[in-house]
Design an enzyme around this catalytic site. Structure first.
Site: not given
Ligand code: SAH
Ligand code: SF4
Length: 364
Positions: A97, A111, A118, A122, A125, A209, A233, A352
């Protein structure tokens, strides 16, 4: 018929060499290369038949040799705020997407995704819930940008001066996947997107990012010192970060801070730390103290993001007042700039952390 060549996978030098060789073979004038390049990378045309300034014979030679369209749109969702999320099917039927965020200050933001899932897992996410996907090719990354620009400029019509060129967009690599784990393809894509003779997106308009991989951060800053780096972070203590982000078991905060300091020395720019606000988890007074202390070690600014809900994510989003209060408390505890990211497209799961390519999370 031989295998079609994917022009968008080529870096700037290889692209020029490829086109000039083909043009010579077809006994076309060398200047045609510039025309083709303008049509593809600046006008965002992904079908040679639409390049009406080219002679018909050349168009059909091009169309018989090169494959431009690497993504097929499967679904498009439009948010109440104008954000457009597109679900693409790739050549091998993998899905990904990308999101087009409406104009702000005369520019759109796209974006982009770099992987189809991935593996970093995390806990907050949606992409992480899918598990590891495959790397996107350079062409697939570039195609998301070109197709997105083409589509959104169509809907806003030609400009007053009649030109088809849209204002240069912002590109943020915040879609599905970890960009720095697909470094080679990301690098080729960035070279093409940024190149003054190709897509012409200014370095300052490009943000990558990352979850925070020290070696790759330094490499990225050496290769693209003018582009923006955002580091996810989300927690400022080792133990909390480990509960939220499995990668923290491998990369300590002190190694991450060290890499960010080195990045700053290379680029001379402040690092943006992204901090997801998760009520009751990382928004306590002690979290604010730890965050202020940690960010004080690196020339940086802090970009706060309210957690967006996603399937399988065990946290609730902060209320607007909670988010504002966190920002105010953090601002008074530290000296760096603290900004609040406005979330776009949450109603279409386009914000995000919500991108999951229409797939249900994989059971583990
Ligand atoms: N893998 C990279 C880039 C993709 S995620 C990374 O982790 O930075 C882009 C951003 O969205 C990151 O800062 C990620 O932590 C954030 N993100 C992930 N899950 C989220 C959520 N449920 N709500 C808001 N931001 C989120
Ligand atoms: Fe992967 Fe970024 Fe999502 Fe973490 S926040 S699972 S690194 S896409």
């Amino acid at each position: 018929m031989g295998e079609m060549i994917k022009l968008l996978d080529l870096g700037p030098e290889a692209l020029k060499a490829e086109l000039s060789q083909s043009l010579a073979q077809w006994e076309e004038k060398p200047f045609r290369a510039r025309q083709v390049i303008r049509q593809v990378y600046q006008r965002c045309k992904l079908d040679f038949q639409d390049m009406t300034d080219l002679p018909a014979a050349l168009r059909s030679n091009l169309a018989g040799t090169y494959l431009l369209q690497l993504l097929t749109p499967l679904e498009r969702a439009v948010s109440a705020d104008g954000t457009v999320k597109t679900l693409w099917e790739l050549g091998d039927s993998a899905r990904v997407e990308s999101v087009a965020i409406p104009m702000e200050a005369g520019r759109r933001t796209f974006c982009l995704s770099t992987q189809t899932g991935c593996g970093l897992g995390c806990s907050f996410c949606a992409t992480g819930k899918l598990g590891a996907g495959r790397n996107l090719s350079a062409g697939e990354i570039i195609c998301q940008a070109l197709a997105g620009i083409a589509e959104t400029s169509l809907s806003s019509g030609p400009r007053v001066d009649g030109s088809e060129r849209t204002s240069s967009p912002n590109l943020v690599f915040m879609g599905m996947g970890e960009p720095l784990l697909n470094y080679d393809n990301l690098k080729t894509a960035l070279e093409v997107l940024n190149h003054p003779e190709l897509a012409q997106v200014g370095s300052r308009r490009i943000t990558v990012s990352t979850v925070g991989l020290p070696e790759q951060i330094v490499r990225f800053c050496r290769d693209f010192p003018q582009m923006k780096l955002a580091v996810s972070l989300h927690a400022a203590t080792e133990s909390l970060r480990r509960t939220l982000m499995p990668v923290a078991g491998k990369v300590s905060l002190s190694d991450l801070v060290e890499a960010c300091r080195e990045a700053n020395l290379i680029t001379g720019k402040r690092i943006t730390f992204e901090y997801l606000v998760i009520p009751g988890v990382n928004d306590r007074q002690e979290d604010i103290q730890a965050l202020a202390r940690l960010c004080g070690l690196v020339p940086s600014k802090i970009n706060l993001i309210g957690l967006n809900p996603a399937e399988g994510v065990p946290f609730r989003p902060p209320r607007a007042a909670e988010l504002a209060r966190f920002r105010d408390r953090l601002s008074s505890a530290c000296s760096m700039a603290v900004t609040l990211r406005r979330s776009h497209g949450a109603d279409i799961a386009g914000a995000c952390g919500q991108l999951a390519a229409g797939q249900a999370p994989r059971r583990r």
